[in-house]
Design a protein around this motif. Structure first.
Motif, mmCIF file in Angstrom:
data_model
loop_
_atom_site.group_PDB
_atom_site.id
_atom_site.type_symbol
_atom_site.label_atom_id
_atom_site.label_comp_id
_atom_site.label_asym_id
_atom_site.label_seq_id
_atom_site.Cartn_x
_atom_site.Cartn_y
_atom_site.Cartn_z
ATOM 1 N N VAL A 155 0.958 -1.303 -0.079
ATOM 2 C CA VAL A 155 -0.118 -0.100 0.068
ATOM 3 C C VAL A 155 0.928 1.205 -0.089
ATOM 4 O O VAL A 155 1.553 1.498 0.836
ATOM 5 C CB VAL A 155 -0.979 0.016 1.148
ATOM 6 C CG1 VAL A 155 -1.980 1.199 1.252
ATOM 7 C CG2 VAL A 155 -1.574 -1.331 1.336
ATOM 8 N N THR A 156 0.971 1.864 -0.897
ATOM 9 C CA THR A 156 1.848 2.941 -1.209
ATOM 10 C C THR A 156 1.106 4.230 -1.817
ATOM 11 O O THR A 156 0.191 4.263 -2.263
ATOM 12 C CB THR A 156 3.056 2.605 -2.009
ATOM 13 O OG1 THR A 156 3.831 3.567 -2.380
ATOM 14 C CG2 THR A 156 2.402 2.038 -3.452
ATOM 15 N N GLY A 157 1.856 5.411 -1.646
ATOM 16 C CA GLY A 157 1.361 6.705 -2.256
ATOM 17 C C GLY A 157 1.894 6.878 -3.698
ATOM 18 O O GLY A 157 1.380 7.893 -4.347
ATOM 19 N N ARG A 158 2.642 5.885 -4.137
ATOM 20 C CA ARG A 158 3.456 6.102 -5.509
ATOM 21 C C ARG A 158 2.356 5.479 -6.520
ATOM 22 O O ARG A 158 1.600 4.714 -5.984
ATOM 23 C CB ARG A 158 4.654 5.200 -5.458
ATOM 24 C CG ARG A 158 5.871 5.630 -4.781
ATOM 25 C CD ARG A 158 7.009 4.836 -5.129
ATOM 26 N NE ARG A 158 8.145 5.152 -4.250
ATOM 27 C CZ ARG A 158 9.215 5.881 -4.771
ATOM 28 N NH1 ARG A 158 9.326 6.151 -6.044
ATOM 29 N NH2 ARG A 158 10.245 5.941 -4.177
ATOM 30 N N PRO A 159 2.448 5.659 -7.700
ATOM 31 C CA PRO A 159 1.642 5.186 -8.806
ATOM 32 C C PRO A 159 1.902 3.637 -8.688
ATOM 33 O O PRO A 159 3.208 3.239 -8.334
ATOM 34 C CB PRO A 159 2.023 5.729 -10.066
ATOM 35 C CG PRO A 159 2.707 6.860 -9.461
ATOM 36 C CD PRO A 159 3.240 6.910 -8.416
ATOM 37 N N ALA A 160 0.888 2.710 -8.942
ATOM 38 C CA ALA A 160 0.825 1.393 -8.670
ATOM 39 C C ALA A 160 2.117 0.927 -9.653
ATOM 40 O O ALA A 160 2.881 -0.054 -9.319
ATOM 41 C CB ALA A 160 -0.280 0.665 -8.988
ATOM 42 N N VAL A 197 -0.834 -4.415 -5.428
ATOM 43 C CA VAL A 197 -0.321 -3.266 -5.084
ATOM 44 C C VAL A 197 -1.372 -2.115 -5.047
ATOM 45 O O VAL A 197 -1.975 -2.094 -6.230
ATOM 46 C CB VAL A 197 0.981 -2.870 -6.076
ATOM 47 C CG1 VAL A 197 1.204 -1.361 -5.809
ATOM 48 C CG2 VAL A 197 2.067 -3.622 -5.789
ATOM 49 N N LEU A 198 -1.815 -1.713 -3.962
ATOM 50 C CA LEU A 198 -2.516 -0.451 -4.171
ATOM 51 C C LEU A 198 -1.946 0.871 -4.117
ATOM 52 O O LEU A 198 -1.087 1.167 -2.926
ATOM 53 C CB LEU A 198 -3.613 -0.418 -2.801
ATOM 54 C CG LEU A 198 -4.239 -1.709 -2.394
ATOM 55 C CD1 LEU A 198 -5.035 -1.529 -1.205
ATOM 56 C CD2 LEU A 198 -5.155 -1.893 -3.684
ATOM 57 N N GLY A 199 -1.813 1.520 -5.023
ATOM 58 C CA GLY A 199 -1.031 2.617 -5.505
ATOM 59 C C GLY A 199 -1.930 3.848 -5.137
ATOM 60 O O GLY A 199 -3.034 3.932 -5.457
ATOM 61 N N HIS A 200 -1.352 5.273 -5.264
ATOM 62 C CA HIS A 200 -1.947 6.429 -5.100
ATOM 63 C C HIS A 200 -3.013 6.379 -4.122
ATOM 64 O O HIS A 200 -4.092 6.874 -3.877
ATOM 65 C CB HIS A 200 -2.782 6.728 -6.373
ATOM 66 C CG HIS A 200 -1.747 7.135 -7.466
ATOM 67 N ND1 HIS A 200 -1.125 7.998 -7.385
ATOM 68 C CD2 HIS A 200 -1.962 7.015 -8.819
ATOM 69 C CE1 HIS A 200 -0.204 8.428 -8.455
ATOM 70 N NE2 HIS A 200 -0.771 7.719 -9.358
ATOM 71 N N TYR A 201 -2.531 5.863 -2.775
ATOM 72 C CA TYR A 201 -3.090 5.681 -1.354
ATOM 73 C C TYR A 201 -4.462 4.951 -1.921
ATOM 74 O O TYR A 201 -5.730 5.132 -1.179
ATOM 75 C CB TYR A 201 -3.566 7.042 -0.970
ATOM 76 C CG TYR A 201 -2.363 7.734 -0.596
ATOM 77 C CD1 TYR A 201 -1.567 7.511 0.518
ATOM 78 C CD2 TYR A 201 -1.949 8.576 -1.455
ATOM 79 C CE1 TYR A 201 -0.461 8.272 0.788
ATOM 80 C CE2 TYR A 201 -0.641 9.206 -1.378
ATOM 81 C CZ TYR A 201 0.180 9.044 -0.343
ATOM 82 O OH TYR A 201 1.400 9.888 0.083
ATOM 83 N N LYS A 229 2.995 12.245 -8.987
ATOM 84 C CA LYS A 229 2.479 10.939 -9.080
ATOM 85 C C LYS A 229 1.135 10.571 -9.964
ATOM 86 O O LYS A 229 0.480 9.694 -9.682
ATOM 87 C CB LYS A 229 2.228 10.647 -7.524
ATOM 88 C CG LYS A 229 3.203 10.682 -6.655
ATOM 89 C CD LYS A 229 2.982 10.117 -5.274
ATOM 90 C CE LYS A 229 4.028 10.185 -4.208
ATOM 91 N NZ LYS A 229 3.630 10.025 -2.797
ATOM 92 N N GLU A 230 1.018 11.729 -10.640
ATOM 93 C CA GLU A 230 -0.215 11.702 -11.720
ATOM 94 C C GLU A 230 -1.605 12.112 -11.015
ATOM 95 O O GLU A 230 -1.999 12.960 -11.247
ATOM 96 C CB GLU A 230 -0.347 10.568 -12.314
ATOM 97 C CG GLU A 230 0.742 10.252 -13.250
ATOM 98 C CD GLU A 230 0.772 8.836 -13.858
ATOM 99 O OE1 GLU A 230 -0.433 8.406 -14.015
ATOM 100 O OE2 GLU A 230 1.752 8.328 -14.599
ATOM 101 N N SER A 231 -2.007 11.466 -9.909
ATOM 102 C CA SER A 231 -3.124 11.747 -9.137
ATOM 103 C C SER A 231 -2.740 12.399 -7.762
ATOM 104 O O SER A 231 -3.690 12.890 -7.098
ATOM 105 C CB SER A 231 -3.727 10.438 -8.601
ATOM 106 O OG SER A 231 -3.068 9.665 -7.589
ATOM 107 N N SER A 232 -1.282 12.805 -7.646
ATOM 108 C CA SER A 232 -1.008 13.575 -6.520
ATOM 109 C C SER A 232 0.262 14.340 -6.941
ATOM 110 O O SER A 232 0.993 13.775 -7.651
ATOM 111 C CB SER A 232 -1.013 12.933 -5.027
ATOM 112 O OG SER A 232 -0.049 11.946 -5.232
#
Length: 277
Positions: free
Chosen positions: A68-73, A93-97, A142-145
């Motif tokens: 589980v990460t803030g990075r893009p998946a 992998v859960l990306g972008h939170y 990160k594209e979404s953040s």
């Protein structure tokens, strides 16, 4: 390998539940600072020796293993090297939170729409950093953040505090949320955090127990979500590293280790206990 020092009764109950019933357990972890040492250049993050093997060994017994990460998946997938790793064929992998979900079984990413405010903030950031006197702060898109790192600057703590006000104002204007971390300030869509991601993971797997490992303030939301789920019968182990010196997270943990190598030790001890049951 002996059981690690578990500081709380709730953590001990969680450990025992995972060992007794791994088929209904989830093992979830942040990447940076937990599976990988923190580095100045985020693109150079790599898992510490033994991390993937420890996850793969657990994956043979538990319901689900996830990052589980803030990075893009896809970025996290590439940096971690999990794609194609023996034993991690069911990893998630859960990306972008949680905005993105990558599944090793299919190699595909599913994603939620990105709010328009992210694009607006992206255009405003260069000018804002210049006006604040820190044009060299590193912006991780990160594209979404958008994460603004001050770690590389001459006075990282001073730059962090200098940017907190302007970035708070920008977050309000663009209807985003400002999340502070270890020398990083992140502009993120509202309603998206690791707590939401963890709740979704628990629900989708039907987990009855979970071990979650984190290191930074962004992991507090996951810890808090799990604490609330404990009241509904979930058993859990909250594992924290001292990588980011996140005092509040460390104080809330059931197990505390110094660094990602310590995480590997804990995961290995857990898989040993499952194997010996």
């Amino acid at each position: 390998m002996s059981t690690p020092v578990i500081q709380t009764d709730a953590g001990l109950a969680g450990w025992q539940a995972i060992v007794a019933g791994p088929a209904t357990a989830v093992i979830a972890s942040d990447f940076d600072g937990v599976l990988s040492p923190l580095v100045e250049d985020p693109s150079l993050s790599r898992p510490v020796e033994g991390a993937l093997d420890a996850l793969a060994r657990l994956a043979r017994s538990v319901r689900q293993v996830a990052i589980v990460t803030g990075r893009p998946a896809l970025v996290a997938t590439e940096l971690s090297g999990v794609s194609g790793h023996p034993g991690l064929g069911e990893l998630v992998v859960l990306g972008h939170y949680g905005l993105e979900r990558w599944e090793a079984a299919t190699g595909k990413v599913t994603t939620e729409p990105v709010p328009a405010g992210v694009a607006t903030a992206r255009g405003r950031l260069p000018g804002l950093l210049t006006e604040a006197g820190v044009p060299d702060a590193f912006v991780e898109d990160k594209e979404s953040s958008l994460a603004v790192h001050t770690r590389r600057l001459e006075d990282p703590t001073g730059a962090f505090e200098l940017l907190r006000g302007p970035l708070t104002a920008l977050a309000e204007e663009t209807e985003l949320r400002l999340e502070p971390g270890n020398l990083v300030l992140e502009l993120r869509p509202p309603g998206i955090d690791k707590g939401v991601a963890i709740r979704s993971l628990i629900e989708s797997t039907g987990a009855r127990s979970i071990l979650y490992a984190g290191d930074d303030l962004g992991d507090l939301a996951a810890f808090r979500a799990i604490e609330e789920e404990r009241e509904n019968g979930l058993t859990a182990v909250l594992l924290a590293t001292r990588s980011s010196n996140a005092t509040e997270l460390i104080e809330a943990a059931d197990i505390v280790v110094d660094d990602p190598s310590g995480v590997v030790t804990v995961l290995t001890a857990l898989s040993d206990a499952i194997s010996a049951r």
